[in-house]
Design an enzyme around this catalytic site. Structure first.
Site, mmCIF file in Angstrom:
data_model
loop_
_atom_site.group_PDB
_atom_site.id
_atom_site.type_symbol
_atom_site.label_atom_id
_atom_site.label_comp_id
_atom_site.label_asym_id
_atom_site.label_seq_id
_atom_site.Cartn_x
_atom_site.Cartn_y
_atom_site.Cartn_z
ATOM 1 N N ASP A 15 0.836 -1.209 0.000
ATOM 2 C CA ASP A 15 0.000 0.000 0.000
ATOM 3 C C ASP A 15 0.867 1.253 0.000
ATOM 4 O OD1 ASP A 15 -2.379 1.366 -0.083
ATOM 5 O OD2 ASP A 15 -2.786 1.205 2.069
ATOM 6 N N GLY A 16 0.344 2.297 -0.638
ATOM 7 C CA GLY A 16 1.018 3.595 -0.619
ATOM 8 C C GLY A 16 1.583 4.036 -1.964
ATOM 9 N N GLY A 18 -0.030 5.256 -4.485
ATOM 10 C CA GLY A 18 -0.685 6.514 -4.874
ATOM 11 C C GLY A 18 -0.098 7.695 -4.116
ATOM 12 N N TRP A 20 2.822 7.855 -2.750
ATOM 13 C CA TRP A 20 4.210 8.032 -3.194
ATOM 14 C C TRP A 20 4.227 8.915 -4.451
ATOM 15 C CZ3 TRP A 20 6.997 7.047 -7.604
ATOM 16 C CH2 TRP A 20 8.396 7.012 -7.484
ATOM 17 N N HIS A 32 2.547 3.020 -9.264
ATOM 18 C CA HIS A 32 2.339 1.568 -9.368
ATOM 19 C C HIS A 32 3.529 0.897 -10.043
ATOM 20 C CE1 HIS A 32 -1.575 1.954 -7.697
ATOM 21 N NE2 HIS A 32 -2.118 2.571 -8.731
ATOM 22 N N GLU A 62 -12.053 -5.108 -4.652
ATOM 23 C CA GLU A 62 -12.630 -3.765 -4.548
ATOM 24 C C GLU A 62 -11.894 -2.749 -5.437
ATOM 25 O OE1 GLU A 62 -11.990 -5.714 -1.748
ATOM 26 O OE2 GLU A 62 -14.110 -6.232 -1.700
ATOM 27 N N LEU A 126 11.406 -21.119 -3.264
ATOM 28 C CA LEU A 126 10.454 -20.137 -2.746
ATOM 29 C C LEU A 126 9.091 -20.273 -3.441
ATOM 30 C CD1 LEU A 126 9.762 -17.306 -1.377
ATOM 31 C CD2 LEU A 126 10.849 -16.252 -3.367
ATOM 32 N N ARG A 189 -5.347 -1.679 8.696
ATOM 33 C CA ARG A 189 -6.480 -2.559 8.402
ATOM 34 C C ARG A 189 -6.011 -3.591 7.393
ATOM 35 N NH1 ARG A 189 -8.036 2.532 6.518
ATOM 36 N NH2 ARG A 189 -7.555 2.799 4.296
ATOM 37 N N SER A 191 -8.167 -4.797 4.916
ATOM 38 C CA SER A 191 -8.847 -4.555 3.627
ATOM 39 C C SER A 191 -9.144 -5.844 2.853
ATOM 40 C CB SER A 191 -8.026 -3.592 2.754
ATOM 41 O OG SER A 191 -7.856 -2.351 3.396
ATOM 42 N N GLU A 202 0.871 -12.371 13.053
ATOM 43 C CA GLU A 202 1.371 -11.147 13.685
ATOM 44 C C GLU A 202 1.202 -10.022 12.668
ATOM 45 O OE1 GLU A 202 2.405 -10.794 16.768
ATOM 46 O OE2 GLU A 202 2.104 -12.926 17.179
HETATM 47 C C1 IPE Z 1 -5.573 -2.837 -0.170
HETATM 48 O O1 IPE Z 1 -5.226 -1.532 -0.446
HETATM 49 C C2 IPE Z 1 -5.527 -3.653 -1.414
HETATM 50 C C3 IPE Z 1 -4.200 -3.842 -1.974
HETATM 51 C C4 IPE Z 1 -3.082 -3.434 -1.463
HETATM 52 C C5 IPE Z 1 -4.169 -4.585 -3.203
HETATM 53 P P1 IPE Z 1 -6.308 -0.400 -0.746
HETATM 54 O O2 IPE Z 1 -5.569 0.863 -0.828
HETATM 55 O O3 IPE Z 1 -7.114 -0.794 -1.928
HETATM 56 O O4 IPE Z 1 -7.243 -0.480 0.543
HETATM 57 P P2 IPE Z 1 -8.114 0.620 1.276
HETATM 58 O O5 IPE Z 1 -9.079 1.145 0.245
HETATM 59 O O6 IPE Z 1 -7.186 1.680 1.757
HETATM 60 O O7 IPE Z 1 -8.775 -0.115 2.400
HETATM 61 C C1 IPE Z 2 -1.417 0.057 -3.452
HETATM 62 O O1 IPE Z 2 -1.266 1.426 -3.524
HETATM 63 C C2 IPE Z 2 -1.615 -0.588 -4.787
HETATM 64 C C3 IPE Z 2 -3.004 -1.048 -5.045
HETATM 65 C C4 IPE Z 2 -3.947 -1.085 -4.155
HETATM 66 C C5 IPE Z 2 -3.304 -1.498 -6.378
HETATM 67 P P1 IPE Z 2 -2.487 2.429 -3.526
HETATM 68 O O2 IPE Z 2 -2.845 2.728 -4.950
HETATM 69 O O3 IPE Z 2 -3.611 1.908 -2.705
HETATM 70 O O4 IPE Z 2 -1.825 3.690 -2.858
HETATM 71 P P2 IPE Z 2 -2.521 4.782 -1.926
HETATM 72 O O5 IPE Z 2 -3.222 4.052 -0.819
HETATM 73 O O6 IPE Z 2 -3.485 5.524 -2.803
HETATM 74 O O7 IPE Z 2 -1.390 5.624 -1.458
HETATM 75 MG MG MG Z 3 -4.177 2.266 -0.761
#
Ligand code: IPE
Ligand code: IPE
Ligand code: MG
Length: 239
Positions: A15-16, A18, A20, A32, A62, A126, A189, A191, A202
């Site tokens: 996650d993160g 976007g 970044w 991405h 989602e 692996l 969370r 998700s 953990e």
């Molecule tokens: C969870 O991240 C799903 C993946 C990392 C693939 P999201 O960014 O989609 O989740 P929410 O919307 O913050 O819960």
């Molecule tokens: C995780 O990064 C990648 C996917 C869920 C596909 P995000 O796209 O959710 O990045 P943020 O949460 O917007 O920073």
């Molecule tokens: Mg996200």
């Protein structure tokens, strides 16, 4: 020096990407892409560290709700990276599994995915597990359908359904539950990730954004895991 033991199964909710991209002032798709580069590197690190099972949550059931442009960019990245992952996995004795509903992707991408899974299935090092169009609830729903079909066919009595049968009906069949689930970017969370399998995992929530995740961050996560006392509902000091 302290002796660290590797978790048998490490899972990461990537996650993160976007945030970044926003921080750098570049389009989300670039975030991405950078996330994919980071994943390539960390997968290599897991191989060198002799981790047995490494899972990532890369696309949720989602995530289709995002803009069509972002979804298209993510699918384009699968087209680019999955064949390369196949080649790399053959060089690294890595078996790739995909959890999630592959049938939700365009047919050319499905083909790439099936080829990747079949070709790497002979490997014995692996195991790399990718959550793609994955949702823990959708996975459980599909498992319930499988078991219900057996009941309907008269092969199974409802009261004989065991936890082991449910585990074996999930996409992760045969894979041990994750010892540790790391979610980057500080969100606390799951998700919809590994809903059944995470019962005793953990959990770690480092604030680093996924594209910035480094070998040091992985080492730190393993170190934190080593400091945790796992009890599985039993009492301290008892087996
Ligand atoms: C969870 O991240 C799903 C993946 C990392 C693939 P999201 O960014 O989609 O989740 P929410 O919307 O913050 O819960
Ligand atoms: C995780 O990064 C990648 C996917 C869920 C596909 P995000 O796209 O959710 O990045 P943020 O949460 O917007 O920073
Ligand atoms: Mg996200």
């Amino acid at each position: 020096m302290e002796e660290l033991v590797n978790p048998r199964h490490i899972a990461v909710i990537l996650d993160g990407n976007g945030r970044w991209a926003k921080k750098k002032g570049v389009p989300r798709a670039i975030g991405h892409k950078e996330g994919c580069e980071t994943l390539k590197h960390i997968l290599d690190t897991c191989y060198y560290k002799k981790i047995e099972f490494f899972s990532v949550y890369a696309f949720s059931t989602e995530n289709w709700k995002r803009s069509s442009g972002e979804v298209a960019a993510l699918i384009q990245l699968m087209r680019y990276y999955l064949p390369r992952l196949e080649k790399r996995s053959m060089e690294r004795n890595t078996k790739v599994r995909i959890i999630g509903d592959i049938s939700g992707f365009p047919s050319d991408v499905q083909k790439i995915m099936h080829h990747l899974i079949e070709t790497t299935s002979v490997n014995t090092g692996l195991t790399f597990i990718m959550g793609l169009n994955y949702g823990g609830r959708d996975e459980l729903r599909r498992a319930v359908v499988k078991l219900a079909e057996k009941v309907k066919a008269g092969e199974l009595e409802p009261e004989n359904i065991t936890e082991a049968m449910i585990s074996a009906s999930l996409d992760t069949a045969g894979i041990p539950d994750p010892d540790v689930i790391i979610r980057t970017s500080g969100e606390m969370r799951l998700s919809n990730f590994m809903t059944w399998q995470s019962a005793y995992s953990e959990l770690e929530f480092p604030t680093v954004l996924w594209p910035d995740f480094s070998d040091d961050d992985l080492d730190e996560a393993i170190r934190i895991f080593n400091g945790r006392e796992r009890r599985f509902g039993g009492r301290k000091g008892e087996e």
